[in-house]
Design a protein around this motif. Sequence first.
Motif, PDB file in Angstrom:
ATOM      1  N   ASP A 283     108.503 -22.275 149.437  1.00  0.00           N
ATOM      2  CA  ASP A 283     107.431 -21.945 148.458  1.00  0.00           C
ATOM      3  C   ASP A 283     107.691 -20.318 147.947  1.00  0.00           C
ATOM      4  O   ASP A 283     107.737 -19.603 148.992  1.00  0.00           O
ATOM      5  CB  ASP A 283     106.120 -22.212 148.357  1.00  0.00           C
ATOM      6  CG  ASP A 283     105.750 -23.629 148.867  1.00  0.00           C
ATOM      7  OD1 ASP A 283     105.942 -24.206 147.778  1.00  0.00           O
ATOM      8  OD2 ASP A 283     105.338 -23.868 149.894  1.00  0.00           O
ATOM      9  N   ALA A 284     107.528 -19.972 146.669  1.00  0.00           N
ATOM     10  CA  ALA A 284     107.932 -18.616 146.305  1.00  0.00           C
ATOM     11  C   ALA A 284     106.637 -17.983 146.780  1.00  0.00           C
ATOM     12  O   ALA A 284     105.574 -18.276 146.642  1.00  0.00           O
ATOM     13  CB  ALA A 284     108.103 -18.533 144.972  1.00  0.00           C
ATOM     14  N   GLU A 285     106.554 -16.692 147.229  1.00  0.00           N
ATOM     15  CA  GLU A 285     105.655 -15.794 147.730  1.00  0.00           C
ATOM     16  C   GLU A 285     105.355 -14.825 146.596  1.00  0.00           C
ATOM     17  O   GLU A 285     104.500 -13.881 147.018  1.00  0.00           O
ATOM     18  CB  GLU A 285     105.724 -15.383 149.254  1.00  0.00           C
ATOM     19  CG  GLU A 285     105.687 -16.787 150.245  1.00  0.00           C
ATOM     20  CD  GLU A 285     105.713 -16.328 151.496  1.00  0.00           C
ATOM     21  OE1 GLU A 285     105.849 -15.095 151.965  1.00  0.00           O
ATOM     22  OE2 GLU A 285     105.800 -17.358 152.398  1.00  0.00           O
ATOM     23  N   CYS A 286     106.454 -14.202 145.980  1.00  0.00           N
ATOM     24  CA  CYS A 286     106.324 -13.246 144.973  1.00  0.00           C
ATOM     25  C   CYS A 286     107.438 -13.342 143.887  1.00  0.00           C
ATOM     26  O   CYS A 286     108.007 -14.200 144.133  1.00  0.00           O
ATOM     27  CB  CYS A 286     106.660 -11.993 145.941  1.00  0.00           C
ATOM     28  SG  CYS A 286     108.265 -11.824 146.589  1.00  0.00           S
ATOM     29  N   VAL A 287     107.205 -12.754 142.975  1.00  0.00           N
ATOM     30  CA  VAL A 287     108.249 -12.411 141.799  1.00  0.00           C
ATOM     31  C   VAL A 287     108.614 -10.922 141.858  1.00  0.00           C
ATOM     32  O   VAL A 287     107.912 -10.116 142.053  1.00  0.00           O
ATOM     33  CB  VAL A 287     107.730 -13.034 140.797  1.00  0.00           C
ATOM     34  CG1 VAL A 287     107.494 -14.521 140.740  1.00  0.00           C
ATOM     35  CG2 VAL A 287     106.312 -12.485 140.391  1.00  0.00           C
ATOM     36  N   GLY A 288     109.971 -10.686 141.238  1.00  0.00           N
ATOM     37  CA  GLY A 288     110.292  -9.581 141.030  1.00  0.00           C
ATOM     38  C   GLY A 288     109.870  -8.711 139.960  1.00  0.00           C
ATOM     39  O   GLY A 288     108.942  -9.331 139.065  1.00  0.00           O
ATOM     40  N   PRO A 289     110.126  -7.272 139.709  1.00  0.00           N
ATOM     41  CA  PRO A 289     109.499  -6.578 138.630  1.00  0.00           C
ATOM     42  C   PRO A 289     110.153  -7.096 137.454  1.00  0.00           C
ATOM     43  O   PRO A 289     109.216  -6.981 136.491  1.00  0.00           O
ATOM     44  CB  PRO A 289     110.124  -5.352 139.075  1.00  0.00           C
ATOM     45  CG  PRO A 289     111.434  -5.531 139.758  1.00  0.00           C
ATOM     46  CD  PRO A 289     111.276  -6.809 140.766  1.00  0.00           C
ATOM     47  N   GLU A 290     111.058  -7.670 137.226  1.00  0.00           N
ATOM     48  CA  GLU A 290     111.292  -8.444 135.726  1.00  0.00           C
ATOM     49  C   GLU A 290     110.273  -9.254 135.377  1.00  0.00           C
ATOM     50  O   GLU A 290     109.876  -9.330 134.152  1.00  0.00           O
ATOM     51  CB  GLU A 290     112.954  -8.820 135.993  1.00  0.00           C
ATOM     52  CG  GLU A 290     113.943  -8.097 135.905  1.00  0.00           C
ATOM     53  CD  GLU A 290     113.998  -7.901 137.655  1.00  0.00           C
ATOM     54  OE1 GLU A 290     113.386  -8.406 138.465  1.00  0.00           O
ATOM     55  OE2 GLU A 290     114.887  -7.052 138.070  1.00  0.00           O
ATOM     56  N   VAL A 291     110.105 -10.062 136.135  1.00  0.00           N
ATOM     57  CA  VAL A 291     109.107 -11.135 135.938  1.00  0.00           C
ATOM     58  C   VAL A 291     107.828 -10.554 135.713  1.00  0.00           C
ATOM     59  O   VAL A 291     106.933 -10.930 134.629  1.00  0.00           O
ATOM     60  CB  VAL A 291     109.157 -12.309 137.064  1.00  0.00           C
ATOM     61  CG1 VAL A 291     107.797 -13.582 136.679  1.00  0.00           C
ATOM     62  CG2 VAL A 291     110.512 -13.117 136.961  1.00  0.00           C
ATOM     63  N   ARG A 292     107.416  -9.690 136.607  1.00  0.00           N
ATOM     64  CA  ARG A 292     105.870  -9.053 136.410  1.00  0.00           C
ATOM     65  C   ARG A 292     105.847  -8.223 135.024  1.00  0.00           C
ATOM     66  O   ARG A 292     104.854  -8.149 134.448  1.00  0.00           O
ATOM     67  CB  ARG A 292     105.842  -8.268 137.605  1.00  0.00           C
ATOM     68  CG  ARG A 292     105.636  -8.890 138.903  1.00  0.00           C
ATOM     69  CD  ARG A 292     105.094  -7.961 139.918  1.00  0.00           C
ATOM     70  NE  ARG A 292     105.681  -6.842 140.151  1.00  0.00           N
ATOM     71  CZ  ARG A 292     106.735  -6.839 140.988  1.00  0.00           C
ATOM     72  NH1 ARG A 292     106.908  -7.560 141.900  1.00  0.00           N
ATOM     73  NH2 ARG A 292     107.489  -5.393 141.249  1.00  0.00           N
ATOM     74  N   GLY A 293     107.078  -7.688 134.802  1.00  0.00           N
ATOM     75  CA  GLY A 293     107.132  -7.058 133.464  1.00  0.00           C
ATOM     76  C   GLY A 293     107.029  -7.821 132.234  1.00  0.00           C
ATOM     77  O   GLY A 293     106.021  -7.363 131.333  1.00  0.00           O
ATOM     78  N   ILE A 294     107.501  -9.080 132.333  1.00  0.00           N
ATOM     79  CA  ILE A 294     107.434  -9.986 131.269  1.00  0.00           C
ATOM     80  C   ILE A 294     105.862 -10.385 131.184  1.00  0.00           C
ATOM     81  O   ILE A 294     105.114 -10.393 129.859  1.00  0.00           O
ATOM     82  CB  ILE A 294     108.210 -11.180 131.284  1.00  0.00           C
ATOM     83  CG1 ILE A 294     109.728 -10.716 131.222  1.00  0.00           C
ATOM     84  CG2 ILE A 294     107.840 -12.434 130.387  1.00  0.00           C
ATOM     85  CD1 ILE A 294     110.499 -11.907 131.808  1.00  0.00           C
ATOM     86  N   VAL A 295     105.124 -10.860 132.267  1.00  0.00           N
ATOM     87  CA  VAL A 295     103.880 -11.187 132.279  1.00  0.00           C
ATOM     88  C   VAL A 295     102.880 -10.121 131.747  1.00  0.00           C
ATOM     89  O   VAL A 295     102.010 -10.272 130.622  1.00  0.00           O
ATOM     90  CB  VAL A 295     103.595 -11.572 133.542  1.00  0.00           C
ATOM     91  CG1 VAL A 295     101.917 -11.903 133.693  1.00  0.00           C
ATOM     92  CG2 VAL A 295     104.208 -12.852 134.029  1.00  0.00           C
ATOM     93  N   ASP A 296     103.128  -9.043 132.187  1.00  0.00           N
ATOM     94  CA  ASP A 296     102.336  -7.649 131.705  1.00  0.00           C
ATOM     95  C   ASP A 296     102.615  -7.536 130.312  1.00  0.00           C
ATOM     96  O   ASP A 296     101.805  -7.276 129.217  1.00  0.00           O
ATOM     97  CB  ASP A 296     102.749  -6.421 132.490  1.00  0.00           C
ATOM     98  CG  ASP A 296     102.379  -6.429 134.100  1.00  0.00           C
ATOM     99  OD1 ASP A 296     101.341  -7.396 134.259  1.00  0.00           O
ATOM    100  OD2 ASP A 296     102.530  -5.674 134.654  1.00  0.00           O
ATOM    101  N   GLY A 297     103.681  -7.573 129.585  1.00  0.00           N
ATOM    102  CA  GLY A 297     104.007  -7.470 128.469  1.00  0.00           C
ATOM    103  C   GLY A 297     103.604  -8.523 127.317  1.00  0.00           C
ATOM    104  O   GLY A 297     103.270  -8.413 126.164  1.00  0.00           O
ATOM    105  N   LEU A 298     102.875  -9.636 128.035  1.00  0.00           N
ATOM    106  CA  LEU A 298     102.367 -10.672 126.832  1.00  0.00           C
ATOM    107  C   LEU A 298     100.828 -10.161 126.808  1.00  0.00           C
ATOM    108  O   LEU A 298     100.213 -11.016 125.722  1.00  0.00           O
ATOM    109  CB  LEU A 298     102.348 -12.104 127.884  1.00  0.00           C
ATOM    110  CG  LEU A 298     103.693 -12.736 128.029  1.00  0.00           C
ATOM    111  CD1 LEU A 298     103.852 -14.007 129.086  1.00  0.00           C
ATOM    112  CD2 LEU A 298     104.118 -13.184 126.519  1.00  0.00           C
ATOM    113  N   HIS A 299     100.401  -9.246 127.431  1.00  0.00           N
ATOM    114  CA  HIS A 299      99.073  -8.909 127.027  1.00  0.00           C
ATOM    115  C   HIS A 299      98.872  -8.650 125.623  1.00  0.00           C
ATOM    116  O   HIS A 299      99.828  -7.984 124.925  1.00  0.00           O
ATOM    117  CB  HIS A 299      98.768  -7.553 127.894  1.00  0.00           C
ATOM    118  CG  HIS A 299      97.230  -7.135 127.804  1.00  0.00           C
ATOM    119  ND1 HIS A 299      96.338  -7.633 128.450  1.00  0.00           N
ATOM    120  CD2 HIS A 299      96.819  -6.250 126.813  1.00  0.00           C
ATOM    121  CE1 HIS A 299      94.956  -6.945 128.110  1.00  0.00           C
ATOM    122  NE2 HIS A 299      95.318  -5.959 127.129  1.00  0.00           N
ATOM    123  N   PRO A 300      97.844  -9.047 124.965  1.00  0.00           N
ATOM    124  CA  PRO A 300      96.512  -9.601 125.370  1.00  0.00           C
ATOM    125  C   PRO A 300      96.426 -10.905 125.510  1.00  0.00           C
ATOM    126  O   PRO A 300      95.553 -11.491 125.796  1.00  0.00           O
ATOM    127  CB  PRO A 300      95.695  -9.111 124.327  1.00  0.00           C
ATOM    128  CG  PRO A 300      96.288  -9.054 123.077  1.00  0.00           C
ATOM    129  CD  PRO A 300      97.773  -8.845 123.532  1.00  0.00           C
TER     130      PRO A 300
END
Length: 308
Positions: A105-122
């Motif tokens: 099971d994945a326990e974390c994701v890299g900065p690229e994925v985190r950046g995509i998620v943050d970029g979807l705001h709001p």
Amino acid sequence: MATTNGRKRPELAAFLRSRRARVTPADVGMPEGLRRRTPGLRREEVAQLSGVGVTWYTWLEQGRPINASVQVLDAIARTLRLDQAEREHLYHLAEVPYAPERVADAECVGPEVRGIVDGLHPLPAVVYNARYDLLSANAAYRAMFPFVHYAPEGKCNVLWQLFTMPVCCNPFIDRDAEMPLLVAAFRGAYGRHVGEPAWETFIERLSAASEDFRRLWAAGDVLPPGHRIKHVHHVSVGELRLTSTSLAVGGVPETRIVVYTPNDEESRARIELLCAAEDPVIGCCVHARRLSEIRALRAEVRELEQVG
């Protein structure tokens, strides 16, 4: 169909030759030898290392219409040092059903994925693994579902939080319809992890903590992740009408981004209002607390744990 199947064998032959050419004798612990005219392993070396006959492997690499078993393909894949995607491609070309190896099971994701998620705001967005552990979330998701993000360490799991919180604090307006869907999707993922200690322990603990989960789990329903209509109540802004969309994360097996899109302008405006709140109220009308209170309480618990 005949044309497609006829094309697979030449593709299989070319694929095997190309993979064989990139593996050197040194890679598999064999001496280089003399007068090696082509790069990589010879056919007889692949056959020897894979435990199959030279003639049989030669025919396979020539694209002849011979049958290959799962065990033989696995042996060839190991010899040729195929990664997961290449192994799946080999099975597809050989027309053998592919059963992927179990992955942790994945326990974390890299900065690229985190950046995509943050970029979807709001738009609220989150990354889950197959067990519904929260791996990353943007500010809009944290505002909409703070009970998951601010959960104690080791309990940032959607199922755990939803099934162990008081029923009145559950954010889903149609809880009786929503909770069975979550458990059914969870069971669909569980089929790939039967017997794994982390999964079995989680199910055992949640079954002991929640009679509702135990009942729904016993029902045995299975459902894949997908588009869902969700009606969420947040004590600070009222009802939010949303569509959740699940997107697979490439390179991180069994991990997905879930995005919540407002179904109407009123819901969109309420999400923006929620995101702008400096200290929103969390919980239900009975158990409501300010976010600052919850953060302070969690910080106090962490300090006590460190001292203990």
